[in-house]
Design an enzyme around this catalytic site. Structure first.
Site, PDB file in Angstrom:
ATOM      1  CG  ASN A 116     -33.443 -43.226  20.062  1.00  0.00           C
ATOM      2  OD1 ASN A 116     -34.069 -43.333  19.009  1.00  0.00           O
ATOM      3  ND2 ASN A 116     -33.481 -42.130  20.796  1.00  0.00           N
ATOM      4  CD  GLN A 144     -29.742 -46.681  20.539  1.00  0.00           C
ATOM      5  OE1 GLN A 144     -29.571 -47.623  21.294  1.00  0.00           O
ATOM      6  NE2 GLN A 144     -29.413 -45.448  20.868  1.00  0.00           N
ATOM      7  CB  CYS A 284     -29.077 -36.711  23.373  1.00  0.00           C
ATOM      8  SG  CYS A 284     -30.053 -37.694  22.266  1.00  0.00           S
TER       9      CYS A 284
HETATM   10  N1  PLP Z   1     -29.337 -41.758  16.258  1.00  0.00           N
HETATM   11  C1  PLP Z   1     -29.767 -42.491  17.298  1.00  0.00           C
HETATM   12  C2  PLP Z   1     -30.789 -43.566  17.067  1.00  0.00           C
HETATM   13  C3  PLP Z   1     -29.273 -42.258  18.585  1.00  0.00           C
HETATM   14  O1  PLP Z   1     -29.718 -42.983  19.615  1.00  0.00           O
HETATM   15  C4  PLP Z   1     -28.320 -41.217  18.764  1.00  0.00           C
HETATM   16  C5  PLP Z   1     -27.797 -40.897  20.101  1.00  0.00           C
HETATM   17  O2  PLP Z   1     -28.345 -41.204  21.103  1.00  0.00           O
HETATM   18  C6  PLP Z   1     -27.903 -40.489  17.642  1.00  0.00           C
HETATM   19  C7  PLP Z   1     -28.441 -40.788  16.415  1.00  0.00           C
HETATM   20  C8  PLP Z   1     -26.899 -39.391  17.765  1.00  0.00           C
HETATM   21  O3  PLP Z   1     -25.620 -39.949  17.971  1.00  0.00           O
HETATM   22  P1  PLP Z   1     -24.383 -39.074  18.476  1.00  0.00           P
HETATM   23  O4  PLP Z   1     -24.571 -38.874  19.932  1.00  0.00           O
HETATM   24  O5  PLP Z   1     -23.181 -39.921  18.146  1.00  0.00           O
HETATM   25  O6  PLP Z   1     -24.366 -37.798  17.714  1.00  0.00           O
END
Ligand code: PLP
Length: 346
Positions: A116, A144, A284
């Site tokens: 990501n 991603q 996040c």
């Molecule tokens: N995995 C990856 C690679 C992500 O980029 C993200 C969120 O940015 C997630 C997991 C988590 O996803 P969610 O926001 O749907 O919980």
């Protein structure tokens, strides 16, 4: 939008419930076809954080956990008793290291398809073949990559895939765990009213799930974005930026630009003032000012706190290159003198 008007609960037997159920099952079928599994192996969740937690919980059994060093925090959070698989300086997991870890006994490995922060792609086909040779289970966070690259659970040979609606252009609040027919899933993460064939209790978020499926059905390969990304990288490198992970195969829409000596959060704020929305590290967690664990694992040292992640949306057009390049140049011009001044004063 149609699903927003449906008031029934998909578990109810009356007509309204059956209408809702039809939308839910159509969405399940869409994901199954697009991502290469059977509809009954698609479990809807609230997002990929839950799908990742679900996979690690359901597939763990007595297996040791192996996780890639650049995984998302939603995987890393479960890895306190796991082993970290190292990556090279481009962020690619080392397959010889994986093989020697797999040789130590039954394992569950978790590797992401695309990172990501950098867009680096992992050799999932190779990892899956190794895991199968050693009788291990492989969970893949495909968040991603989904909607940007062709992703097929069967062709990859992995046991499960985590997906997130909003990363594919759908609404927030939905995700899915897709299981292969031979995934040794043992127990649900959330028990309750028996929804999702007992795999995930709780009333499904129908409008978000319907939007998720609509976005997946409409998704187009992101390949055309590579030209725009390359132009953005060229402009940033002209200002002294370093492209992190440039030596690896990467997603076409993502780039990670480190500007030596300039803190990532300062870059994000300066670019925001110019009307450009980027993030430092994972979006996040961009409230915290910590060096990226991804870039640290790649051995980038201080640059790990000086890099921004730029992702192009599916509908980006050529004019975004000029807008970004102008803003980046102004940001670099603004922040670099401050840096030089601070160094002179120190
Ligand atoms: N995995 C990856 C690679 C992500 O980029 C993200 C969120 O940015 C997630 C997991 C988590 O996803 P969610 O926001 O749907 O919980």
């Amino acid at each position: 939008m149609d699903a927003l008007g449906v008031t029934g609960n998909p578990s109810s037997v009356h007509g309204e419930g059956r209408n809702a159920r039809r939308i839910l099952e159509d969405a399940r079928e869409t994901l199954a076809v697009r991502f290469g599994t059977r509809p009954e192996r698609v479990v809807f969740t609230s997002g990929a954080t839950e799908a990742n937690a679900f996979a690690l919980h359901a597939l763990r059994g007595a297996r040791r956990l192996i996780i890639g060093a650049t995984e998302h925090d939603s995987i890393r959070a479960h890895a306190r008793d796991g082993t970290v698989l190292r990556v090279d300086r481009h962020g690619v997991a080392e397959m010889d290291a994986l093989e020697s870890l797999l040789g130590q006994g039954p394992a569950l490995a978790a590797l992401m398809l695309a990172n990501n922060e950098t867009g680096t792609l992992q050799p999932i086909g190779e990892a899956a073949a190794l895991c199968r040779r050693y009788g291990a289970v492989l969970h893949v966070d495909a968040v991603q990559a989904a909607g940007r690259l062709p992703v097929d659970l069967g062709a990859l040979g992995a046991h499960s895939l985590a997906l997130s609606s909003h990363k594919s252009g759908g609404p927030l609040g939905a995700g899915a765990l897709l299981l292969s027919s031979d995934a040794p899933a043992e127990r649900p993460l959330i028990e309750g009213g028996g929804q999702e064939r007992g795999w995930r209790g709780g009333t499904p978020a129908l409008p978000a799930i319907a939007g998720f499926a609509a976005a997946v059905a409409a998704a187009v390969d992101a390949d055309r974005l590579a030209t725009l990304r390359d132009a953005i990288e060229k402009a940033a490198m002209g200002q002294g930026a370093i492209v992190c992970g440039a030596g690896a195969e990467r997603l076409a829409n993502t780039t990670c630009l480190a500007l030596p000596g300039v803190r990532a959060d300062a870059q994000v704020i300066a670019l925001d003032l110019e009307g450009i929305a980027v993030s430092a590290g994972a979006a996040c967690s961009s409230g915290k000012v910590t060096a990226s664990h991804v870039l640290t694992a790649m051995g980038l040292g201080a640059l790990a706190g000086q890099a921004i992640r730029v992702s192009l949306p599916w509908n980006a057009e050529a004019d975004c290159v000029e807008a970004f390049s102008t803003a980046y140049e102004r940001m670099a011009a603004r922040l670099r003198p401050a840096l030089a001044g601070a160094a002179a004063g120190a």
